[in-house]
Design a protein around this motif. Structure first.
Motif, short mmCIF file in Angstrom:
data_model
loop_
_atom_site.label_atom_id
_atom_site.label_comp_id
_atom_site.label_asym_id
_atom_site.label_seq_id
_atom_site.Cartn_x
_atom_site.Cartn_y
_atom_site.Cartn_z
N GLU A 111 48.32 56.63 8.42
CA GLU A 111 49.25 57.08 7.24
C GLU A 111 49.98 58.45 7.93
OE1 GLU A 111 46.37 58.18 4.31
OE2 GLU A 111 46.18 55.92 4.03
N GLU A 112 49.27 59.11 8.57
CA GLU A 112 49.89 60.20 9.50
C GLU A 112 49.63 60.07 10.89
OE1 GLU A 112 49.22 65.11 9.43
OE2 GLU A 112 48.83 64.03 7.44
N LEU A 113 50.63 60.45 11.81
CA LEU A 113 50.65 60.19 13.27
C LEU A 113 50.47 61.58 13.88
CD1 LEU A 113 50.08 58.36 15.70
CD2 LEU A 113 52.36 57.51 15.43
N LEU A 114 50.22 62.24 14.75
CA LEU A 114 50.32 63.40 15.35
C LEU A 114 50.25 63.13 17.13
CD1 LEU A 114 48.06 65.36 13.21
CD2 LEU A 114 50.19 66.64 14.09
N LEU A 115 51.05 63.50 17.75
CA LEU A 115 50.96 63.19 19.17
C LEU A 115 51.00 64.63 19.83
CD1 LEU A 115 53.30 60.23 18.84
CD2 LEU A 115 51.11 60.04 19.99
N LYS A 116 50.27 64.58 21.01
CA LYS A 116 50.24 65.50 22.07
C LYS A 116 50.41 64.98 23.38
CE LYS A 116 47.00 69.05 20.08
NZ LYS A 116 45.64 69.60 20.21
N CYS A 117 51.25 65.61 24.06
CA CYS A 117 51.50 65.32 25.38
C CYS A 117 51.04 66.68 26.31
CB CYS A 117 52.90 64.79 25.77
SG CYS A 117 53.17 63.33 25.02
N PRO A 118 50.06 66.28 27.25
CA PRO A 118 49.85 67.37 28.19
C PRO A 118 51.13 67.73 28.98
CG PRO A 118 48.53 65.45 28.46
CD PRO A 118 49.35 65.14 27.60
#
Lengths: 172, 686
Positions: free
Chosen positions: A152-159
């Protein structure tokens, strides 16, 4: 009004009781609100490995799962705004991630290792910019009976060169 | 040179703070006022010294001295001047320096007041202020030094240190990493400083409270002295929170203003205890009750302020604000723990002497309702605190990491906020000391009936959401009571003094600033409540991918995608900017330009919404994706936010009301002189 001020001391305990009961009622109400709201909206952090082990037990629960995005698996249909991709297991513990050489190394290792547990994800919404190979996806949603994770929710982290890079947030 | 100057002044301030703590304590123990005066001078000196230090940092930031690690991490060549200055609080080390600088400003200001009548407070106020300052200066000097430079060791490894390590060469970079794009907003100029000012200024009332405890002065003198300080602190904190909400609405691109982010909560918690404190001190001033409670509230507020600074700056919780990470956590926890234990044990020592001989007699009296208001604020605080620590507790107890999100806070706090609104309407009508259901009912029924009109109107216009109807009724009820109270006083004054209504209104607010400023604040809260009901209960959203000329509808609005341009700017951004035409009920109302900026140097995108804002509703358009080559299609996310502007309008009224309440009384004002003359008697009476 004047009467009340000069009321005999004997009334004080009775008053105390009144205030005590009133106060306890408020406290009980707050406790009730906290307990029911916690139950209604608690989100369980799980790794993909744990999901695989527990399987059907956690179907329908609010889950928060993190994994490494496998770039080749990303499919996006801009007409229906349906996004499908697969994530590979990464450790849930920050210390463990540090011990294995930091987030970037852990994500890379997860993507290239085909024996890692994997999870298919479906998300309804706009494809976030940061969704790419070896990004860390933090998803909240539920596990379906079909074994697919409906985010339902999508968080993205990129180093990036920023150690403190902000997660991009998109809600659906 | 400038680096050494900044570091040197920082170090001297730290030593002065330590000296001041010792001198003040010594002076009080040995009854040597000259030592206390010396401590006072030391505290006074920290401000100019830290001003030099902060200005040095700003100089380094503005002139791009990238050999300083902090400068390289938060500025870059392409940043405009104003952002370079704001970079002072853009990262952790600089924030701590900034915090210390503000703290020294307030500490110096407090030494300059007239101490004649409360000389015994002085040494302890100095001690508390300087301990707080020394803690932050210590962190800045020894843990997170913003003046640390980058050095290149012979092996080619870069390290950061203030002094040159053996055999190392200075490491000069030609450009820095730059400030996080999300912070590159005019809001950066004002939101963090306001919040910090609010944090810092709550230290002063706390210092006086501790001084009162130590010296065993159990009257309400400390409250009277710090009344204005508390209001100013509260003003800044409120302003910081409101501005933060507005900033989030403008740039964070989720169509909201408040996300129950742990850091937001960290700034909100001292506001909750501070608000409870502002209300309950009135009971102590008027009735001499709740003395323990006020002490507890100010102790809590102080510790929450430190906790808030820690949360915003430590990266302990991942959130929008956690752009800083470091190892200062244990130090903060030790400090908070120690200050909590020390202040509470002081309070326990004075527990008996703080006892009031008056008791509350009636559950419906105004003081009892104030107490209830305090309980509700504490309830909200407990909910917030629980939400923040629940993941930790659950992990320790069950080993399972569990978290709660915004739905938890919304669900748990909404009834408490509604209760506060109801009290805001009832309490001004309740009598002090004694009030019965009959007397209160007599006062309440008229505004109740009048205010029922609003939910009835809403019902007639098709609103079926019971929570919204209840909320609208509460808002209308408070507005009725407040306006009635105000109107009655204005009319009475206008009649008895033969003043025009406007003049009477003005003079009234000038005479009893706290009361009538307070009413204005209540009206601000009502307006904000309307806006919050609007966006929380009636917000709708949709998204879609449109080809040029295609339309998307939401609520009364229709938008048409006209064109899209992608271009580079001189300050290192790649901008994609769409042009959309907006129609409301079929009528053309204007064009919007939602855009997406991509920052090359930090490789981060930032979404800036197109916004059409009216008192009725906001139409909020985000550009989320586009076809790079043909610019034929683009994806938009669209929000319809009814009534949200009432929130901002309410915020403005709220701040105006606080200004009225906190405005200093002019010296020539006869009312002030009279109050001053009365004061010694009043002090005796209590």
């Amino acid at each position: 009004m004047e009467q009340t001020i000069s009321k005999p001391i004997s009334n004080v305990p009775a008053n105390r009781l009144k205030f005590l009961i009133g106060g306890l009622l408020i406290v009980a109400a707050v406790v009730y609100l906290i307990i029911t709201s916690t139950q209604a909206s608690a989100q369980y952090f799980m790794t993909i490995e744990e999901l695989e082990q527990k399987g059907s037990q956690v179907i329908g629960r609010n889950l928060r799962v993190s994994g490494a995005v496998i770039g080749d698996s990303i499919q996006y249909d801009p007409q229906t705004l349906t996004l499908r991709f697969t994530v590979a297991h990464v450790p849930g513990d920050n210390k463990e991630i540090e011990a294995q050489g930091g987030l970037a190394a852990v994500l890379h290792a997860a993507v290239i290792d085909p024996s890692r547990p994997r999870l298919q994800v479906i998300y309804q919404g706009v494809k976030p910019d940061l969704l790419r190979d070896e990004a860390q996806a933090i998803m909240t949603g539920k596990l379906g009976e079909d074994g697919i994770f409906y985010a339902e929710e999508l968080l993205l982290k990129c180093p990036t060169k920023y150690e403190e890079a902000l997660p991009e947030q998109s809600e659906g | 040179m400038i680096t050494e100057l900044g570091y040197g002044t920082l170090a001297i301030s730290f030593l002065l703070a330590i000296y001041g703590i010792i001198a003040a304590t010594w002076g009080v123990l040995k009854r040597r006022p000259d030592w206390v005066d010396s401590a006072r001078n030391a505290m006074l000196l920290t401000f100019p010294l830290l001003t030099v230090s902060a200005l040095s940092m700003i100089y380094l930031l503005v002139y791009g001295h990238y050999e300083v690690e902090y400068v390289a991490s938060v500025t870059s060549n392409s940043m405009p001047l104003y952002l370079r200055i704001t970079a002072l609080w853009g990262g952790q080390a600089g924030s701590l320096l900034f915090w210390s600088w503000l703290m020294s400003a307030f500490a110096s200001a407090v030494t300059l007041r007239n101490w004649e009548r409360d000389r015994e407070f002085l040494p302890w106020v100095i001690v508390v202020c300087l301990i707080t300052l020394a803690f932050f200066l210590g962190l800045t000097l020894f843990v997170e030094n913003p003046f640390d430079r980058l050095w290149l060791l012979p092996g080619g490894i870069a390290i950061k240190s203030f002094f040159a390590p053996q055999g190392a060469l200075p490491y000069f970079q030609s450009d820095g990493k730059g400030l996080n794009p999300l912070l590159r907003h005019p809001g950066m100029i004002i939101h963090p400083p306001m919040l910090y000012l609010g944090f810092v200024s709550f230290v002063i009332p706390f210092a006086f409270a501790i001084a009162a405890l130590v010296t065993n002065r159990t009257d309400d003198r400390w409250i009277r002295i710090t009344r204005r300080w508390s209001l100013v602190a509260w003003l800044f904190l409120s302003l910081g929170l409101i501005l933060g909400g507005r900033w989030a609405y403008d740039v964070l691109g989720w169509g909201g203003y408040w996300g129950w982010d742990p850091v937001e909560i960290a700034a909100f918690m001292p506001w909750l205890t501070g608000t409870a404190f502002l209300h309950s001190v009135m009971i102590q001033e008027k009735r001499g009750m709740l003395k323990h409670w006020n002490m507890i509230l100010i102790i809590l507020t102080y510790n929450l302020v430190i906790f808030g600074t820690f949360l915003t700056r430590s990266g302990v919780l991942s959130s929008v604000h956690a752009f800083a990470q470091s190892a200062i956590g244990p130090l903060f926890f030790t400090y908070i723990g120690a200050s909590f234990v020390i202040s509470l044990s002081l309070l326990l020592r004075r527990w008996q002497t703080l006892k009031s001989d008056l008791h509350m007699t009636s559950l419906l009296s105004r003081e009892a309702l104030f107490l209830l208001n305090n309980l509700l604020f504490m309830g909200i605080l407990v909910v917030c605190f629980w939400g923040v620590i629940f993941p930790l507790i659950s992990e320790i107890v069950t080993g399972q990491k569990v978290t709660v999100g915004p739905p938890f806070y919304e669900r748990a706090t909404a009834p408490l906020f509604a209760g506060l609104l109801l009290l805001m309407g009832i309490a001004p009508l309740a009598a002090w000391r004694h009030s019965t259901v009959q007397t209160l009912g007599k006062a309440v029924w008229k505004p109740t009936v009048v205010s029922l009109l609003i939910p009835l109107l809403a019902l007639a216009s098709g609103v079926r959401n019971w929570a919204a109807l209840l909320g609208f009724w509460l808002a209308a009820f408070v507005a009725c009571v407040t306006l009635y109270e105000y109107g009655r006083a204005v009319l009475a004054r206008s009649r008895s003094r033969n003043e025009s209504l406007l003049r009477a209104f003005w003079n009234l607010a000038g005479r009893n600033r706290r009361r009538y400023g307070g009413y204005i604040i209540h009206l601000g809260v009502v307006l904000m409540a309307i806006g919050i009901i609007g966006i929380e209960l009636f917000q709708t959203e949709t998204q879609g991918t449109l080809a040029q000329g295609e339309q998307l509808s939401l609520g009364p609005y229709t938008m048409r995608f006209d064109s899209l341009a992608v271009f580079d700017t001189a300050d290192g951004r790649n901008v994609a900017r769409a042009v959309v035409s907006v129609y409301k009920n079929g009528q053309f109302v204007g064009e919007l330009y939602p855009r997406r900026d991509f920052y090359y140097e930090s490789q981060q995108p930032m979404t800036i919404p197109g916004l059409r804002s009216t008192m009725e509703d906001d139409f909020y358009v985000l550009l989320v994706d586009w076809q790079p080559i043909s610019s034929a299609g683009a994806t938009f996310k669209v929000y319809h936010n009814p009534l949200v502007n009432w929130l901002w309008l309410g915020g403005l009224v709220f701040i105006l009301g606080t200004l009225v309440a906190a405005w200093p009384d002019s010296e020539t004002n006869p009312a002030t002189v009279r109050a001053r003359r009365r004061l010694p008697f009043a002090a005796k009476a209590s």
